[in-house]
Write an enzyme that holds these catalytic residues in place. Structure first.
Site, mmCIF file in Angstrom:
data_model
loop_
_atom_site.group_PDB
_atom_site.id
_atom_site.type_symbol
_atom_site.label_atom_id
_atom_site.label_comp_id
_atom_site.label_asym_id
_atom_site.label_seq_id
_atom_site.Cartn_x
_atom_site.Cartn_y
_atom_site.Cartn_z
ATOM 1 N N GLY A 114 0.812 -1.213 0.000
ATOM 2 C CA GLY A 114 0.000 0.000 0.000
ATOM 3 C C GLY A 114 0.846 1.263 0.000
ATOM 4 O O GLY A 114 0.545 2.226 -0.710
ATOM 5 N N THR A 115 1.896 1.258 0.792
ATOM 6 C CA THR A 115 2.741 2.451 0.895
ATOM 7 C C THR A 115 3.344 2.800 -0.453
ATOM 8 O O THR A 115 3.324 3.962 -0.876
ATOM 9 C CB THR A 115 3.853 2.217 1.937
ATOM 10 O OG1 THR A 115 3.240 1.923 3.191
ATOM 11 C CG2 THR A 115 4.745 3.439 2.081
ATOM 12 N N GLN A 155 -7.910 -0.136 3.132
ATOM 13 C CA GLN A 155 -8.802 -0.701 4.151
ATOM 14 C C GLN A 155 -10.132 -1.198 3.582
ATOM 15 O O GLN A 155 -10.936 -1.755 4.322
ATOM 16 C CB GLN A 155 -9.073 0.335 5.255
ATOM 17 C CG GLN A 155 -7.869 0.594 6.156
ATOM 18 C CD GLN A 155 -7.481 -0.608 7.000
ATOM 19 O OE1 GLN A 155 -8.264 -1.537 7.195
ATOM 20 N NE2 GLN A 155 -6.254 -0.607 7.499
ATOM 21 N N GLY A 158 -2.082 -6.286 -0.094
ATOM 22 C CA GLY A 158 -2.479 -7.677 0.117
ATOM 23 C C GLY A 158 -2.743 -8.071 1.559
ATOM 24 O O GLY A 158 -3.701 -8.781 1.860
ATOM 25 N N HIS A 159 -1.879 -7.592 2.478
ATOM 26 C CA HIS A 159 -1.943 -8.145 3.833
ATOM 27 C C HIS A 159 -3.130 -7.687 4.654
ATOM 28 O O HIS A 159 -3.352 -8.186 5.759
ATOM 29 C CB HIS A 159 -0.628 -7.890 4.589
ATOM 30 C CG HIS A 159 -0.378 -6.463 4.988
ATOM 31 N ND1 HIS A 159 -0.591 -6.030 6.270
ATOM 32 C CD2 HIS A 159 0.072 -5.397 4.305
ATOM 33 C CE1 HIS A 159 -0.251 -4.752 6.353
ATOM 34 N NE2 HIS A 159 0.156 -4.339 5.166
ATOM 35 N N CYS A 186 1.168 2.132 13.499
ATOM 36 C CA CYS A 186 2.400 2.888 13.244
ATOM 37 C C CYS A 186 2.668 3.929 14.314
ATOM 38 O O CYS A 186 3.794 4.307 14.544
ATOM 39 C CB CYS A 186 2.343 3.601 11.903
ATOM 40 S SG CYS A 186 1.282 2.818 10.723
HETATM 41 C C1 LIG Z 1 -5.129 3.164 4.912
HETATM 42 C C2 LIG Z 1 -3.787 2.549 4.752
HETATM 43 N N1 LIG Z 1 -2.982 2.947 3.751
HETATM 44 C C3 LIG Z 1 -1.767 2.414 3.568
HETATM 45 C C4 LIG Z 1 -1.276 1.420 4.397
HETATM 46 C C5 LIG Z 1 0.093 0.874 4.133
HETATM 47 O O1 LIG Z 1 0.035 -0.339 3.454
HETATM 48 P P1 LIG Z 1 1.300 -1.324 3.454
HETATM 49 O O2 LIG Z 1 1.452 -1.797 4.847
HETATM 50 O O3 LIG Z 1 0.959 -2.414 2.502
HETATM 51 O O4 LIG Z 1 2.476 -0.528 2.979
HETATM 52 C C6 LIG Z 1 -2.082 0.981 5.459
HETATM 53 C C7 LIG Z 1 -1.659 -0.043 6.430
HETATM 54 O O5 LIG Z 1 -0.582 -0.186 6.894
HETATM 55 C C8 LIG Z 1 -3.359 1.555 5.637
HETATM 56 O O6 LIG Z 1 -4.156 1.164 6.636
#
Ligand SMILES: Cc1ncc(COP(=O)(O)O)c(C=O)c1O
Ligand code: FES
Lengths: 383, 148
Positions: free
Chosen positions: A69-70, A176, A197-198, A322
């Site tokens: 996601g990041t 989400q 994915g996670h 986080c």
């Molecule tokens: C709304 C949202 N965006 C982005 C992320 C980041 O995703 P990832 O952990 O796959 O980088 C998260 C969760 O960590 C999230 O809840």
């Protein structure tokens, strides 16, 4: 163990793990290789892409795999900014995940005007504020589909319409919601969508950015020709296969799973609300993710609640995973106008595929005693 | 957040929780950043202004705070019980943190809060005796800026 932190991450489904296994040591070839095993790996990636496309109702060539996601959030915002430099305004919400928020703030360094949209007490973004600030100089409006801490679902269709009126791109962080809510990319008006994915029983470290056909953006990672020159690096084949499997599983459980989780979540709230005085629900009473329950237990501090629950084998969180290293209360709750001391008292339960009735019952049984014990210690609590 | 076993022990079963109705001194300190708040109640014998003679004979606390804050309050209350006011004046946050087998760096201010709130209670006691001059020599709560 009672795991109630699915918004932080979910376990990979056993079927996901099974689907991934062959791609570690049997079908391990590089999808860029032209020999037969290489082409088999390539087929696996492309088949997975087709599954995602079908799942989200996008075109196959609109799916770009990322490391999560990041990266998808970064790729959307920076990738767009780096390829179109005329528009210099970025609009995002004050409750975005750090992956979007910090990326937007970073762009200020490059001369972008970055504007955070306020939210109301339920966490819904202020559409009039967007209407007021948006102009022909606006590059992108990035508003999350649903918030990870409180679960509030944003009116993304309306926001997309506002953005498009000014020729701005609408990006949504749907990390989400993908797998929890049915999403129709074509019909939604979304131009760019991030997923991970996670959060829905796929593996960690894999996600995707969906980009509307014809929208140009630059890569963050330069190198090989993977992902049509938009994301260099040998594909995470097992991860991508696992992600696709997670989509298939989610598709199968729509909409019964949402209904099941909503019933459990509603019961949890109803019962603790009737057993514990002076607690409040944070988030929207209706337009909210079915699995999320964010509450404030006034006069006690979130960390103390979490650690007492932890000792009882119940794993929940205070706001986002986080921020648990920081002392300040959740910026999401503060943005919703919740007083700092009430924000400090927040507790998030997020339910998922393996949450059962008995798990909820256990929380209902254990939490009142914990709250009572901590309140007896609190100088703020007067009976 | 990694806490030592000692911290968890005191956090789960804190000693000396509560209030003292007819306390000789009451002190409250808060940290504006984390929002935590701690109040100590102390009983002193003999009731003298001689810092080397007056001892804390009973101590209770209440806290709205994180796990470290609760553990610190519990540990600090045990450490100063039976001690002279001079000992309290000289108590440092590091001593309390050490007794707890350490605290994570961001949680050192929780230790500060505990020590300061007990010192504030001692100041309150001295002020009630009309010894503001002695009270002023004890640290107590810091200004909000420095308390981090
Ligand atoms: C709304 C949202 N965006 C982005 C992320 C980041 O995703 P990832 O952990 O796959 O980088 C998260 C969760 O960590 C999230 O809840
Ligand atoms: S975090 Fe401030 S007292 Fe512990």
């Amino acid at each position: 163990m009672i795991y109630l932190d699915y918004n932080a991450t979910a376990p990979a489904d056993p079927e996901v793990i099974e689907a991934m296994k062959p791609y570690f040591n049997e079908l391990y070839a590089n999808p860029s290789s032209i020999h037969t095993p290489g082409q088999k790996a390539k087929q696996a990636v492309e088949h997975s892409r087709a599954i995602l496309a079908q799942f989200l109702n996008t075109r196959v060539d609109e799916v770009y795999f990322t490391s999560g996601g990041t990266e998808a959030d970064n790729l959307a915002i920076k990738g767009l900014a780096f390829s179109r430099n005329k528009r210099k305004k970025i609009i995002y919400s004050s409750i975005e995940h750090h992956a979007v928020m910090n990326t937007c703030k970073y762009m200020a360094k490059f001369g972008y005007e970055v504007i955070a949209v306020p939210v109301d007490k339920y966490g819904v973004v202020d559409l009039d504020f967007i209407r007021d600030k948006i102009d022909d100089n606006t590059l992108i409006v990035s508003i999350m589909h649903a918030n990870n801490e409180v679960g509030t679902i944003e009116p993304i269709k309306e926001i997309a319409q506002i953005a498009h009126k000014y020729g701005a791109v609408f990006h949504t962080d749907a990390v989400q919601t993908v797998g929890k809510l049915r999403i129709d990319f074509k019909e939604s008006g979304i131009d760019m969508l991030s997923l991970s994915g996670h959060k829905f029983y796929g593996p960690k470290g894999v996600g995707a950015l969906i980009v509307k056909k014809g929208l140009r953006f630059d890569p963050l990672l330069h190198g090989g020709h993977q992902e049509k020159n938009h994301r260099a690096g040998t594909e995470n084949v097992p991860g991508i296969v696992g992600l696709a499997k997670a989509c298939e599983l989610a598709q199968k459980e729509f909409p019964q799973e949402e209904k099941r989780l909503r019933q459990l979540r509603d019961k949890l709230w109803r019962e603790i609300d009737s057993r514990i005085p002076e607690i409040q629900l944070n988030g929207h009473p209706e337009t909210m993710l079915a699995n999320t329950l964010n509450i404030s237990v006034k006069y006690v501090e979130g960390e103390s609640l979490i650690l007492n629950l932890n000792a009882a084998g119940i794993y929940a969180s205070t706001g986002s995973a986080c921020s648990s290293g920081s002392l300040e209360p959740s910026y999401v709750l503060l943005a919703m106008g919740i007083p700092a001391e009430v924000a400090h008292s927040s507790l998030r339960f997020s339910l998922g595929r393996w949450t059962g009735q008995e798990d909820i019952d256990k929380v209902i049984e254990v939490l009142p005693g914990i709250v009572e014990k901590l309140r007896a210690m609190s100088p703020l609590y007067k009976k | 957040m990694e806490y030592s076993e000692k911290v968890m022990e005191h956090f789960m079963n804190p000693k000396n929780v509560g209030e003292i109705k007819d306390a000789d001194g009451v002190g409250t300190c808060g940290n504006p950043v984390c929002g935590d708040l701690m109040t100590f109640y102390i009983k002193i014998e003999p009731k003298t202004d001689d810092l080397n003679a007056a001892r804390i004979v009973d101590i209770r606390f209440k806290t709205f705070g994180c796990a470290a804050a609760i553990a610190v309050a519990s540990m600090a209350s045990e450490m100063v019980k039976g001690k002279t006011l001079m000992d309290v004046k000289n108590l440092s946050r590091n001593e309390v943190a050490e007794e707890l087998d350490g605290l994570p760096p961001v949680k050192m201010h929780c230790s500060n809060l505990g020590v300061q709130a007990i010192q504030e209670a001692v100041k309150d006691y001295l002020k009630k005796l009309g010894r503001d001059d002695l009270a002023d020599q004890i640290r107590g709560c810091l200004e909000s800026k420095e308390s981090e």
